[in-house]
Design an enzyme around this catalytic site. Structure first.
Site, PDB file in Angstrom:
ATOM      1  N   GLY A  72       0.831  -1.142  -0.115  1.00  0.00           N
ATOM      2  CA  GLY A  72       0.008   0.035  -0.090  1.00  0.00           C
ATOM      3  C   GLY A  72       0.745   1.290  -0.035  1.00  0.00           C
ATOM      4  N   ASN A 152      -8.568   3.796   8.012  1.00  0.00           N
ATOM      5  CA  ASN A 152      -8.193   2.797   8.627  1.00  0.00           C
ATOM      6  C   ASN A 152      -8.086   2.717  10.538  1.00  0.00           C
ATOM      7  OD1 ASN A 152      -6.337   4.573   7.725  1.00  0.00           O
ATOM      8  ND2 ASN A 152      -4.797   3.736   9.302  1.00  0.00           N
ATOM      9  N   SER A 200      -3.447  -3.321  -0.700  1.00  0.00           N
ATOM     10  CA  SER A 200      -2.440  -4.067  -0.124  1.00  0.00           C
ATOM     11  C   SER A 200      -3.029  -5.575   0.226  1.00  0.00           C
ATOM     12  CB  SER A 200      -1.891  -3.101   1.232  1.00  0.00           C
ATOM     13  OG  SER A 200      -0.849  -4.039   1.869  1.00  0.00           O
ATOM     14  N   HIS A 202      -1.748  -7.573   2.626  1.00  0.00           N
ATOM     15  CA  HIS A 202      -1.917  -8.111   3.912  1.00  0.00           C
ATOM     16  C   HIS A 202      -3.117  -7.609   4.632  1.00  0.00           C
ATOM     17  CE1 HIS A 202      -0.259  -4.835   6.374  1.00  0.00           C
ATOM     18  NE2 HIS A 202       0.359  -4.423   5.201  1.00  0.00           N
ATOM     19  N   THR A 238      12.267  -7.751 -10.442  1.00  0.00           N
ATOM     20  CA  THR A 238      11.820  -9.242 -10.584  1.00  0.00           C
ATOM     21  C   THR A 238      10.472  -9.547  -9.632  1.00  0.00           C
ATOM     22  OG1 THR A 238      14.066 -10.010 -10.769  1.00  0.00           O
ATOM     23  CG2 THR A 238      12.382 -11.699 -10.354  1.00  0.00           C
ATOM     24  N   CYS A 326       0.070   5.960  17.204  1.00  0.00           N
ATOM     25  CA  CYS A 326       0.373   6.225  18.575  1.00  0.00           C
ATOM     26  C   CYS A 326       1.625   5.603  18.895  1.00  0.00           C
ATOM     27  CB  CYS A 326      -0.715   5.437  19.380  1.00  0.00           C
ATOM     28  SG  CYS A 326      -0.724   5.867  21.096  1.00  0.00           S
TER      29      CYS A 326
HETATM   30  C1  LIG Z   1      -2.068  -0.159   5.814  1.00  0.00           C
HETATM   31  C2  LIG Z   1      -2.331   0.991   5.194  1.00  0.00           C
HETATM   32  C3  LIG Z   1      -1.345   1.422   4.053  1.00  0.00           C
HETATM   33  C4  LIG Z   1      -0.286   1.086   3.865  1.00  0.00           C
HETATM   34  O1  LIG Z   1      -0.167  -0.397   3.347  1.00  0.00           O
HETATM   35  P1  LIG Z   1       1.213  -1.066   3.579  1.00  0.00           P
HETATM   36  O2  LIG Z   1       0.840  -2.422   2.622  1.00  0.00           O
HETATM   37  O3  LIG Z   1       1.375  -1.538   4.871  1.00  0.00           O
HETATM   38  O4  LIG Z   1       2.504  -0.434   3.075  1.00  0.00           O
HETATM   39  C5  LIG Z   1      -2.093   2.461   3.431  1.00  0.00           C
HETATM   40  N1  LIG Z   1      -3.105   2.980   3.467  1.00  0.00           N
HETATM   41  C6  LIG Z   1      -4.085   2.525   4.613  1.00  0.00           C
HETATM   42  C7  LIG Z   1      -5.326   3.189   4.330  1.00  0.00           C
HETATM   43  C8  LIG Z   1      -3.909   1.405   5.214  1.00  0.00           C
HETATM   44  O5  LIG Z   1      -4.554   1.127   6.037  1.00  0.00           O
END
Ligand SMILES: *Cc1c(COP(=O)(O)O)cnc(C)c1O
Length: 381
Positions: A72, A152, A200, A202, A238, A326
């Site tokens: 992300g 988030n 993203s 994960h 890659t 935080c």
């Molecule tokens: C987690 C998050 C990101 C960052 O994503 P990563 O894959 O951890 O770099 C960016 N924007 C929002 C809204 C997120 O929740």
């Protein structure tokens, strides 16, 4: 993780078992570089393109509109910095809003240092962006609007359709950080007027360190990572095939189970909110009750240090979060909680609970009991 109740799915999620299974062959025997021209390489190239096609289908995009990245943060950085740079001759004004993720805010901050002008729109008490202010601030020198889909920390979902239509009318490129939303809520880019969207792996039960940027056909975004010709010359390096395959699998599963998961998470989330608001006094429920990600509940408890509460709850097997901004060991109000103007005596006691695919009613019951017990304790001191 050896905890019984994991309610921090906005930080990261546990991989689905099927995801690991799908990834394994590419971590073992099928390791060929997908840019090579011998049989194994060409086969892996087909696997890569199948993953791209599958991801595209899940969000209403075309395969050629999906570009793989490291996650992300990279997708956000790429979209913002490269669109800004590419349109410098046209204008140097960018619009975003105050509750964005730091991947967006710090990219904008970087551009400000390079001489760009950035407008940070206000949000209302529920975290929704001020459309009037957006319209008033869009000028002939505005080249990019970047506003997230879902927040988030407090779960607020922005009026993306409305923002996108405005951007189109003004000929401004619209980037949307969809990281907290993709895989959580249905996204259909055939109908959503978004030019660029970050996601993203994960955050939807896929592996870490892999993501993608959706680039609508016809929208020009120069390369961010320069090097080889991978990803049509737009993103060198890659390809992380195992992770890409895992991400595609995770999104496919998430989208297939979407209706069921959304319904379950909303039911459990509302149960959590109802109990907390009824059984604990002096508490504020942050965000919007209507425009909200299904699994998110954010509360601010008066006269409680979130960090202390989290430690006590962790001892009882519950993992939650004080919000992404935080500092450990020092309670500090996050920029999101400041933006929605939570009063100071509540702000330091802000806790975020984010449900996942495997959260149960028993988890919520245990969490509420733990909250009641430990808030009472902390308020006595
Ligand atoms: C987690 C998050 C990101 C960052 O994503 P990563 O894959 O951890 O770099 C960016 N924007 C929002 C809204 C997120 O929740």
């Amino acid at each position: 993780m050896n905890k019984s109740v994991y309610l921090d799915n906005a930080a990261t999620t546990k991989m689905y078992p099927e995801v690991k299974e799908a990834m394994l062959p590419y971590l073992e025997e099928r390791f060929a570089n997908s840019s090579t021209n011998y049989e194994e390489g060409m086969e892996n190239r087909r696997v890569l393109e199948a993953a791209r096609k599958s991801i595209a289908k899940c969000i209403g995009a075309r395969p050629e509109e999906i570009f793989f990245t490291s996650g992300g943060s990279e997708s956000d950085n790429w979209a913002i910095k490269c669109v800004a740079g590419d349109n410098k001759a046209k204008g140097t004004h960018i619009i975003t809003q105050k509750t964005e993720h730091h991947a967006v805010l710090n990219s904008c901050d970087y551009l400000e240092k390079l001489g760009y002008e950035v407008t940070y729109l206000d949000v209302d008490k529920s975290g929704i962006v001020d459309m009037r202010q957006l319209k008033d601030n869009t000028g002939s020198d505005t080249t990019l609007i970047t506003i997230m889909y879902g927040n988030n920390e407090i779960g607020t979902v922005q009026p993306i359709g409305e923002i996108g239509l405005w951007a189109r009318r003004k000929g401004v490129i619209f980037h949307c950080d969809g990281v907290a939303a993709v895989g959580q809520v249905p996204i259909d880019l055939t109908r959503l007027p978004v030019d660029l969207m970050s996601a993203s792996g994960h955050k939807f039960h896929g592996p870490k360190g892999v993501g993608f940027l959706y680039i609508r056909t016809g929208v020009h975004v120069p390369s961010f990572i320069h090097g080889g010709a991978q990803e049509k010359g737009k993103r060198a390096g890659t390809e992380n095939l195992a992770s890409i395959v895992g991400m595609a699998k995770a999104l496919e599963i998430s989208v297939n189970r979407m209706n069921e998961t959304v319904e379950r998470e909303i039911r459990l989330r509302n149960y959590l909110v109802d109990r907390v608001m009824r059984e604990i006094r002096d508490v504020k429920y942050n965000g919007s009750s209507i425009y909200r990600l299904p699994g998110n509940a954010s509360f601010s408890f008066m006269g409680v240090e979130a960090v202390a509460l989290l430690v006590l709850m962790e001892e009882e097997g519950i993992i939650a979060s004080a919000g992404s901004a935080c500092n450990t060991g020092k309670s500090r109000t996050s920029h999101v909680i400041s933006a929605i103007k939570v009063p100071e005596e509540y702000a330091v006691g802000t806790l975020r609970f984010t449900l996942g695919a495997d959260t149960t009613r028993e988890d919520i019951d245990w969490t509420v009991e733990s909250l009641k017990r430990n808030i009472k304790l902390l308020r006595m001191i």
